[in-house]
Scaffold this motif. Sequence first.
Motif, PDB file in Angstrom:
ATOM      1  N   VAL A 176       0.645  -0.974   0.138  1.00  0.00           N
ATOM      2  CA  VAL A 176      -0.176   0.238   0.100  1.00  0.00           C
ATOM      3  C   VAL A 176       0.863   0.865   0.193  1.00  0.00           C
ATOM      4  O   VAL A 176       0.279   2.633  -1.366  1.00  0.00           O
ATOM      5  CB  VAL A 176      -0.986   0.161   0.862  1.00  0.00           C
ATOM      6  N   SER A 177       2.189   1.137   0.869  1.00  0.00           N
ATOM      7  CA  SER A 177       3.042   1.858   0.512  1.00  0.00           C
ATOM      8  C   SER A 177       3.329   2.438  -0.400  1.00  0.00           C
ATOM      9  O   SER A 177       3.365   3.997  -1.386  1.00  0.00           O
ATOM     10  CB  SER A 177       4.095   1.815   1.730  1.00  0.00           C
ATOM     11  N   ALA A 178       3.530   1.801  -1.169  1.00  0.00           N
ATOM     12  CA  ALA A 178       4.351   1.871  -3.042  1.00  0.00           C
ATOM     13  C   ALA A 178       2.827   2.413  -3.643  1.00  0.00           C
ATOM     14  O   ALA A 178       3.391   3.144  -3.901  1.00  0.00           O
ATOM     15  CB  ALA A 178       4.710   0.705  -3.043  1.00  0.00           C
ATOM     16  N   ILE A 179       2.142   2.023  -3.566  1.00  0.00           N
ATOM     17  CA  ILE A 179       0.805   2.693  -4.265  1.00  0.00           C
ATOM     18  C   ILE A 179       1.314   3.887  -3.657  1.00  0.00           C
ATOM     19  O   ILE A 179       0.600   4.404  -4.665  1.00  0.00           O
ATOM     20  CB  ILE A 179      -0.240   1.628  -3.698  1.00  0.00           C
ATOM     21  N   LYS A 180       1.001   4.230  -2.971  1.00  0.00           N
ATOM     22  CA  LYS A 180       0.375   5.747  -1.997  1.00  0.00           C
ATOM     23  C   LYS A 180       1.461   6.703  -3.217  1.00  0.00           C
ATOM     24  O   LYS A 180       1.657   7.671  -3.146  1.00  0.00           O
ATOM     25  CB  LYS A 180       0.758   5.589  -0.718  1.00  0.00           C
ATOM     26  N   ASP A 181       3.095   5.778  -2.422  1.00  0.00           N
ATOM     27  CA  ASP A 181       3.844   6.802  -3.592  1.00  0.00           C
ATOM     28  C   ASP A 181       4.056   6.985  -4.761  1.00  0.00           C
ATOM     29  O   ASP A 181       4.438   8.077  -5.347  1.00  0.00           O
ATOM     30  CB  ASP A 181       5.735   6.133  -2.937  1.00  0.00           C
ATOM     31  N   GLN A 182       3.055   6.061  -5.318  1.00  0.00           N
ATOM     32  CA  GLN A 182       3.455   6.220  -6.837  1.00  0.00           C
ATOM     33  C   GLN A 182       1.680   7.348  -7.192  1.00  0.00           C
ATOM     34  O   GLN A 182       2.124   8.286  -7.881  1.00  0.00           O
ATOM     35  CB  GLN A 182       3.133   4.488  -7.813  1.00  0.00           C
ATOM     36  N   LEU A 183       0.616   7.245  -6.224  1.00  0.00           N
ATOM     37  CA  LEU A 183       0.061   8.418  -6.451  1.00  0.00           C
ATOM     38  C   LEU A 183       0.327   9.771  -6.418  1.00  0.00           C
ATOM     39  O   LEU A 183      -0.294   9.904  -6.727  1.00  0.00           O
ATOM     40  CB  LEU A 183      -1.069   7.861  -5.700  1.00  0.00           C
ATOM     41  N   SER A 184       1.635   9.460  -5.647  1.00  0.00           N
ATOM     42  CA  SER A 184       1.885  11.153  -4.937  1.00  0.00           C
ATOM     43  C   SER A 184       2.561  11.798  -6.010  1.00  0.00           C
ATOM     44  O   SER A 184       2.769  12.998  -6.537  1.00  0.00           O
ATOM     45  CB  SER A 184       3.503  10.594  -3.568  1.00  0.00           C
ATOM     46  N   SER A 185       3.138  10.661  -6.680  1.00  0.00           N
ATOM     47  CA  SER A 185       4.233  11.558  -7.909  1.00  0.00           C
ATOM     48  C   SER A 185       3.438  11.725  -8.757  1.00  0.00           C
ATOM     49  O   SER A 185       3.524  12.620  -9.872  1.00  0.00           O
ATOM     50  CB  SER A 185       5.611   9.915  -8.373  1.00  0.00           C
TER      51      SER A 185
ATOM     52  N   MET B  61      -3.811  -3.136  -8.186  1.00  0.00           N
ATOM     53  CA  MET B  61      -3.505  -1.597  -8.472  1.00  0.00           C
ATOM     54  C   MET B  61      -1.702  -1.432  -8.501  1.00  0.00           C
ATOM     55  O   MET B  61      -2.099  -0.158  -9.572  1.00  0.00           O
ATOM     56  CB  MET B  61      -4.258  -0.886  -7.013  1.00  0.00           C
ATOM     57  N   ASP B  62      -1.474  -1.794  -8.177  1.00  0.00           N
ATOM     58  CA  ASP B  62       0.491  -1.740  -8.849  1.00  0.00           C
ATOM     59  C   ASP B  62       0.293  -1.852 -10.214  1.00  0.00           C
ATOM     60  O   ASP B  62       1.201  -0.876 -10.876  1.00  0.00           O
ATOM     61  CB  ASP B  62       1.423  -2.347  -7.766  1.00  0.00           C
ATOM     62  N   ASP B  63      -0.139  -2.623 -10.199  1.00  0.00           N
ATOM     63  CA  ASP B  63       0.173  -3.080 -11.897  1.00  0.00           C
ATOM     64  C   ASP B  63      -0.765  -2.460 -13.024  1.00  0.00           C
ATOM     65  O   ASP B  63      -0.066  -1.463 -13.411  1.00  0.00           O
ATOM     66  CB  ASP B  63      -0.527  -4.705 -12.480  1.00  0.00           C
ATOM     67  N   VAL B  64      -1.653  -1.798 -12.852  1.00  0.00           N
ATOM     68  CA  VAL B  64      -2.969  -0.543 -13.294  1.00  0.00           C
ATOM     69  C   VAL B  64      -1.912   1.049 -13.081  1.00  0.00           C
ATOM     70  O   VAL B  64      -2.013   2.065 -14.181  1.00  0.00           O
ATOM     71  CB  VAL B  64      -4.573  -0.139 -12.544  1.00  0.00           C
ATOM     72  N   LEU B  65      -1.639   1.118 -12.382  1.00  0.00           N
ATOM     73  CA  LEU B  65      -0.610   2.598 -11.581  1.00  0.00           C
ATOM     74  C   LEU B  65       0.890   2.085 -12.586  1.00  0.00           C
ATOM     75  O   LEU B  65       1.547   3.316 -13.102  1.00  0.00           O
ATOM     76  CB  LEU B  65      -0.170   2.924 -10.762  1.00  0.00           C
TER      77      LEU B  65
END
Length: 94
Positions: free
Chosen positions: A6-15, A72-76
Amino acid sequence: MAWALVSAIKDQLSSLITSEFTSIANVKGEVQKLESKFHTIQAMLNDAEKRQVKEEAVKLWLDKLKDVSYLMDDVLDEWNTAMIKAEIEKQQKD
């Protein structure tokens, strides 16, 4: 483990928030809402990871969340790749 996903996804969203693409039609606001929700999810995961040792249902829930997080990570990743590709194509036209 799930917290890291979830942290990795959050970081991607931040970028994405800082990207020029987020300025298109309320996307920035929606991404910020998602990021806020992921902060809440992270707090809940901290509690759930402690409880999974004693509660099998919590462990199963975390396993399902892990699977969804990978999707979700794949989609992002695909979205980021598409944005980069679009930017490269835009620069080549200029």
